[in-house]
Design a protein around this motif. Structure first.
Motif, mmCIF file in Angstrom:
data_model
loop_
_atom_site.group_PDB
_atom_site.id
_atom_site.type_symbol
_atom_site.label_atom_id
_atom_site.label_comp_id
_atom_site.label_asym_id
_atom_site.label_seq_id
_atom_site.Cartn_x
_atom_site.Cartn_y
_atom_site.Cartn_z
ATOM 1 N N ARG A 173 -41.229 44.339 -35.440
ATOM 2 C CA ARG A 173 -40.108 44.916 -34.673
ATOM 3 C C ARG A 173 -38.759 44.412 -35.163
ATOM 4 N NH1 ARG A 173 -42.068 41.658 -29.261
ATOM 5 N NH2 ARG A 173 -41.352 39.618 -29.913
ATOM 6 N N ARG A 174 -38.690 43.175 -35.607
ATOM 7 C CA ARG A 174 -37.394 42.653 -36.081
ATOM 8 C C ARG A 174 -37.012 43.291 -37.414
ATOM 9 N NH1 ARG A 174 -35.617 37.953 -33.490
ATOM 10 N NH2 ARG A 174 -34.292 37.494 -35.278
ATOM 11 N N GLN A 175 -37.991 43.351 -38.321
ATOM 12 C CA GLN A 175 -37.702 43.905 -39.648
ATOM 13 C C GLN A 175 -37.224 45.361 -39.559
ATOM 14 O OE1 GLN A 175 -40.336 41.992 -38.770
ATOM 15 N NE2 GLN A 175 -41.465 41.274 -40.569
ATOM 16 N N VAL A 176 -37.857 46.135 -38.668
ATOM 17 C CA VAL A 176 -37.483 47.553 -38.559
ATOM 18 C C VAL A 176 -36.060 47.680 -38.020
ATOM 19 C CG1 VAL A 176 -37.988 49.711 -37.332
ATOM 20 C CG2 VAL A 176 -39.836 48.457 -38.462
ATOM 21 N N LEU A 177 -35.730 46.890 -37.009
ATOM 22 C CA LEU A 177 -34.343 46.949 -36.498
ATOM 23 C C LEU A 177 -33.352 46.523 -37.570
ATOM 24 C CD1 LEU A 177 -34.411 45.571 -32.831
ATOM 25 C CD2 LEU A 177 -34.583 47.927 -33.620
ATOM 26 N N GLU A 178 -33.687 45.469 -38.294
ATOM 27 C CA GLU A 178 -32.786 45.018 -39.378
ATOM 28 C C GLU A 178 -32.579 46.136 -40.391
ATOM 29 O OE1 GLU A 178 -34.652 41.501 -40.893
ATOM 30 O OE2 GLU A 178 -33.801 40.265 -39.278
ATOM 31 N N GLY A 179 -33.664 46.840 -40.710
ATOM 32 C CA GLY A 179 -33.580 47.953 -41.661
ATOM 33 C C GLY A 179 -32.603 49.006 -41.182
ATOM 34 N N LEU A 204 -33.611 41.414 -29.103
ATOM 35 C CA LEU A 204 -34.215 40.666 -30.216
ATOM 36 C C LEU A 204 -33.210 39.841 -31.005
ATOM 37 C CD1 LEU A 204 -36.842 43.228 -31.526
ATOM 38 C CD2 LEU A 204 -37.295 41.013 -30.495
ATOM 39 N N PHE A 205 -31.959 40.310 -31.075
ATOM 40 C CA PHE A 205 -30.986 39.600 -31.919
ATOM 41 C C PHE A 205 -29.808 39.023 -31.142
ATOM 42 C CE2 PHE A 205 -32.553 42.863 -35.129
ATOM 43 C CZ PHE A 205 -33.427 41.975 -35.735
ATOM 44 N N ARG A 206 -29.691 39.444 -29.871
ATOM 45 C CA ARG A 206 -28.544 38.988 -29.065
ATOM 46 C C ARG A 206 -27.215 39.463 -29.623
ATOM 47 N NH1 ARG A 206 -31.046 37.935 -24.780
ATOM 48 N NH2 ARG A 206 -33.017 36.909 -25.152
ATOM 49 N N TYR A 207 -27.205 40.495 -30.445
ATOM 50 C CA TYR A 207 -25.923 41.017 -30.929
ATOM 51 C C TYR A 207 -25.195 41.668 -29.766
ATOM 52 C CZ TYR A 207 -27.833 40.714 -35.697
ATOM 53 O OH TYR A 207 -28.387 40.291 -36.861
ATOM 54 N N GLU A 208 -23.865 41.598 -29.823
ATOM 55 C CA GLU A 208 -23.090 42.247 -28.761
ATOM 56 C C GLU A 208 -22.958 43.737 -29.047
ATOM 57 O OE1 GLU A 208 -19.270 40.409 -28.162
ATOM 58 O OE2 GLU A 208 -20.224 38.431 -28.321
ATOM 59 N N THR A 209 -22.966 44.525 -27.972
ATOM 60 C CA THR A 209 -22.728 45.963 -28.139
ATOM 61 C C THR A 209 -21.596 46.361 -27.201
ATOM 62 O OG1 THR A 209 -24.349 46.533 -26.437
ATOM 63 C CG2 THR A 209 -25.155 46.454 -28.681
ATOM 64 N N LYS A 210 -20.777 47.296 -27.679
ATOM 65 C CA LYS A 210 -19.690 47.787 -26.839
ATOM 66 C C LYS A 210 -19.623 49.293 -27.026
ATOM 67 C CE LYS A 210 -14.913 46.815 -25.840
ATOM 68 N NZ LYS A 210 -13.677 46.307 -26.411
ATOM 69 N N SER A 211 -19.745 50.028 -25.968
ATOM 70 C CA SER A 211 -20.032 51.470 -25.952
ATOM 71 C C SER A 211 -21.056 51.759 -27.037
ATOM 72 C CB SER A 211 -18.766 52.320 -25.968
ATOM 73 O OG SER A 211 -18.245 52.439 -27.249
ATOM 74 N N ILE A 214 -22.333 48.363 -32.342
ATOM 75 C CA ILE A 214 -23.140 47.130 -32.349
ATOM 76 C C ILE A 214 -22.491 46.172 -33.346
ATOM 77 C CG2 ILE A 214 -25.413 46.124 -32.855
ATOM 78 C CD1 ILE A 214 -26.618 48.889 -32.194
ATOM 79 N N ARG A 215 -22.209 44.951 -32.915
ATOM 80 C CA ARG A 215 -21.544 43.978 -33.791
ATOM 81 C C ARG A 215 -22.602 43.250 -34.609
ATOM 82 N NH1 ARG A 215 -16.362 42.455 -32.386
ATOM 83 N NH2 ARG A 215 -16.764 40.287 -32.910
ATOM 84 N N VAL A 216 -22.653 43.583 -35.902
ATOM 85 C CA VAL A 216 -23.688 43.025 -36.781
ATOM 86 C C VAL A 216 -23.067 41.941 -37.664
ATOM 87 C CG1 VAL A 216 -25.427 43.585 -38.530
ATOM 88 C CG2 VAL A 216 -24.738 45.329 -36.875
ATOM 89 N N PRO A 217 -23.533 40.692 -37.551
ATOM 90 C CA PRO A 217 -22.981 39.645 -38.408
ATOM 91 C C PRO A 217 -23.430 39.825 -39.857
ATOM 92 C CG PRO A 217 -24.502 38.734 -36.769
ATOM 93 C CD PRO A 217 -24.581 40.211 -36.654
ATOM 94 N N GLU A 218 -22.516 39.721 -40.796
ATOM 95 C CA GLU A 218 -22.837 39.857 -42.217
ATOM 96 C C GLU A 218 -23.110 38.472 -42.807
ATOM 97 O OE1 GLU A 218 -23.546 42.899 -42.761
ATOM 98 O OE2 GLU A 218 -21.978 43.574 -44.143
ATOM 99 N N ARG A 224 -19.598 43.390 -38.871
ATOM 100 C CA ARG A 224 -19.545 44.822 -39.201
ATOM 101 C C ARG A 224 -19.979 45.583 -37.959
ATOM 102 N NH1 ARG A 224 -23.572 48.079 -41.037
ATOM 103 N NH2 ARG A 224 -25.020 46.347 -41.189
ATOM 104 N N ILE A 225 -19.343 46.730 -37.718
ATOM 105 C CA ILE A 225 -19.750 47.521 -36.554
ATOM 106 C C ILE A 225 -20.689 48.638 -37.026
ATOM 107 C CG2 ILE A 225 -18.993 48.999 -34.631
ATOM 108 C CD1 ILE A 225 -17.850 46.241 -34.301
ATOM 109 N N ALA A 226 -21.899 48.658 -36.477
ATOM 110 C CA ALA A 226 -22.810 49.787 -36.713
ATOM 111 C C ALA A 226 -22.807 50.631 -35.443
ATOM 112 C CB ALA A 226 -24.216 49.278 -37.002
ATOM 113 N N LEU A 227 -22.650 51.949 -35.616
ATOM 114 C CA LEU A 227 -22.621 52.822 -34.435
ATOM 115 C C LEU A 227 -24.007 53.365 -34.154
ATOM 116 C CD1 LEU A 227 -19.521 55.187 -34.796
ATOM 117 C CD2 LEU A 227 -19.867 53.332 -33.140
ATOM 118 N N ALA A 228 -24.451 53.295 -32.903
ATOM 119 C CA ALA A 228 -25.722 53.929 -32.505
ATOM 120 C C ALA A 228 -25.379 54.975 -31.461
ATOM 121 C CB ALA A 228 -26.673 52.887 -31.934
ATOM 122 N N LYS A 229 -25.523 56.248 -31.820
ATOM 123 C CA LYS A 229 -25.026 57.327 -30.956
ATOM 124 C C LYS A 229 -25.931 58.533 -30.977
ATOM 125 C CE LYS A 229 -20.872 59.143 -30.645
ATOM 126 N NZ LYS A 229 -19.503 59.604 -30.941
ATOM 127 N N ALA A 230 -25.814 59.349 -29.949
ATOM 128 C CA ALA A 230 -26.607 60.588 -29.913
ATOM 129 C C ALA A 230 -25.870 61.719 -30.638
ATOM 130 C CB ALA A 230 -26.866 60.995 -28.472
#
Ligand code: GDG
Length: 469
Positions: A173-179, A204-211, A214-218, A224-230
């Motif tokens: 589950r962690r590897q797939v999310l990281e991917g 799983l990662f405790r990353y912060e999300t805002k709307s 997703i705040r992804v540490p590099e 870096r901000i990754a957007l997860a949206k419909a």
């Protein structure tokens, strides 16, 4: 091979090879959806050509550069039939069938994802854009980012993303999310899918999300901000409107009804033969309506197209047996010499024939137990320029979020499903018109070009440095 600025990566190339070794555009959800986009973009498409051990050079088809990725027979078994279709597919469709977790399948999935990522990296020009498609390639975004940080990377997930309580079963589950988090924009069909993904990331990662960000540490300590949206996918609605207006197709629709003995009501189901589609539930409800005398075989026929799918995966072979047993039982109990209850077709048909079926059907049954979107529902609606016909639509299909005036069903509730079928069969023409007009407005306003335009605009915006316009 010239490098392209825009590259799609999908499990399959958008073509099939026929018996004479000629390439033809292949049918199916994803290809149907992306075809208009590719035609305009003059991009490249990386994918498997559909046959094992086929080592092919890149070639051009219909204005698109196709870049074949070779898979061995064993890899098809482990990566595709195994991990993709026997682990991820059932897990992500809420464990309707039991997912199987096999370490060699996972290892092959990693290996094959790497091959796709390398091919995409080679095909894409400096600062280009790559759009990765679907659950077979969830590791590609991060693999690609690692080797090509200059690229803008989008990912679209065509199937549902499950709640964490189920997702957490996945040993990797962690590897797939990281991917997936390697992408700048991660697109889902429904708001609920994007929410499930963001929750899994938080858990799983405790990353912060805002709307939707997703705040992804590099690795260098930056964020870096990754957007997860419909981004609900749609169809080439205009193409269906045009097909539905063709005289030969309208004649064919009449001929289909005549061939069935001109029943008062024709019901239709069109699905890949897949356990997510709720075909068994639909047959059960229909069979009971006949045996209880609420419907008469002289008046009603259900046409069920079940196009062959994933036949080498055991669960699918069993499903076929189960469905065909039900069809045989119901027909055996209900048929007369002149009338058949269910006309069952385990075959694929050309698109023209599908539209003729849509035009012939008074009621379209979409009873999926879980479905990312369900394009068939939208195709039916787009084809009904006469504002007639009733769509019975499962709450568990992504299309339900948009198609609000369909007759809504919970397919697990067989009594409720029976009532919904009766409501559809008995619906007055005026009410059919009112509901269908609203459905058509939505499908015609939001077609597949809007879908890709919206996704790609969001993707382009995601790479602009903060504060710039
Ligand atoms: C996945 C997700 C999501 C089917 N049989 C024939 C045929 N089809 C066409 C239909 C439709 C497509 O295939 C099926 O699309 P669906 O959306 O209904 O379902 P999946 O194949 O499961 O697709 C789904 C989709 O990806 C897109 O994101 O909506 O939720 O599971 O276009 O018309 N076409 C022809 N002959 C057939 O026999 N020509």
């Amino acid at each position: 091979m010239t490098e392209a600025d825009f590259v799609v990566v999908a499990n399959r190339l958008p073509v099939d090879r026929d018996a004479d070794d000629n390439w033809r555009r292949s049918p199916g959800g994803l290809v149907t959806a992306l075809e208009p986009v590719m035609r305009k973009a003059e991009g490249a498409w990386v994918g498997w050509p559909g046959q094992p051990d086929l080592d092919l050079e890149p070639f051009e088809f219909d204005g698109t550069q196709l870049i074949p990725v070779s898979l061995s027979t064993e890899e098809i078994e482990l990566y595709y039939e195994g991990f993709s279709n026997d682990t991820i597919w059932p897990l992500y469709h809420d464990v309707i069938a039991e997912p199987r977790y096999r370490r060699p399948w996972w290892e092959a999935y990693v290996r094959v994802n790497r091959r796709f990522a390398d091919a995409a990296g080679e095909a894409t020009a400096q600062n280009g854009t790559v759009w990765v498609q679907d659950y077979q390639l969830q590791l590609v975004p991060a693999m690609l980012r690692e080797t090509r940080p200059d690229l803008t990377i989008g990912y679209f997930h065509h199937i549902p993303f499950p709640a964490y309580g189920l997702y957490s079963q996945l040993p990797w589950r962690r590897q797939v999310l990281e991917g997936l988090l390697g992408a700048d924009v991660i697109g889902f069909q429904r708001v609920a899918d994007a929410g499930n993904f963001a929750r899994a990331v938080r858990r799983l990662f405790r990353y912060e999300t805002k709307s939707s960000g997703i705040r992804v540490p590099e690795p260098d300590g930056s964020i870096r901000i990754a957007l997860a949206k419909a981004f609900p996918i749609s169809i080439d609605a205009e193409a269906y409107v045009e097909l539905a207006a063709r005289k030969d197709i309208r004649d064919r629709a009449r001929e289909i009804r005549e061939g069935l003995g001109n029943p008062k009501h024709m019901l239709l189901g069109v699905d890949r033969l897949d356990y997510t589609k709720g075909i068994g539930h639909r047959l059960k409800a229909f069979g009971e309506l006949l045996s209880e005398g609420r419907l008469a075989v002289e008046d009603v026929t259900l046409v069920q197209v079940a196009s062959p799918s994933r036949e080498r995966v055991d669960t699918y072979a069993h499903l076929r047996d189960e469905i065909e047993l039900s069809v045989g039982r119901i027909n055996g109990d209900s048929d007369t010499m002149g009338h058949t209850a269910i006309r069952y077709l385990h075959q694929g048909f050309p698109r023209e024939e599908m539209v003729a079926l849509y035009l012939a059907a008074d009621v379209m049954l979409v009873t999926a137990l879980r479905d990312g979107m369900n394009l068939v529902a939208k195709e039916y609606v787009a084809s009904r320029a006469d504002n007639r016909g009733v769509l019975v639509l499962s709450e568990f299909a992504g299309a339900h979020d948009e198609l609000r005036t369909a007759v809504s069903v919970n397919p697990h509730d067989i009594e409720g499903l029976k009532d919904a079928i009766m409501q559809a069969v008995e619906m007055p023409a005026r009410e059919q018109g009112r509901r269908m007009r609203a459905l058509r407005r939505r499908v015609l306003e939001h077609d597949v070009e809007d879908w890709s335009r919206e996704f790609l605009a969001e993707l382009a915006a995601s790479r602009k440095p903060a504060g710039s316009k």
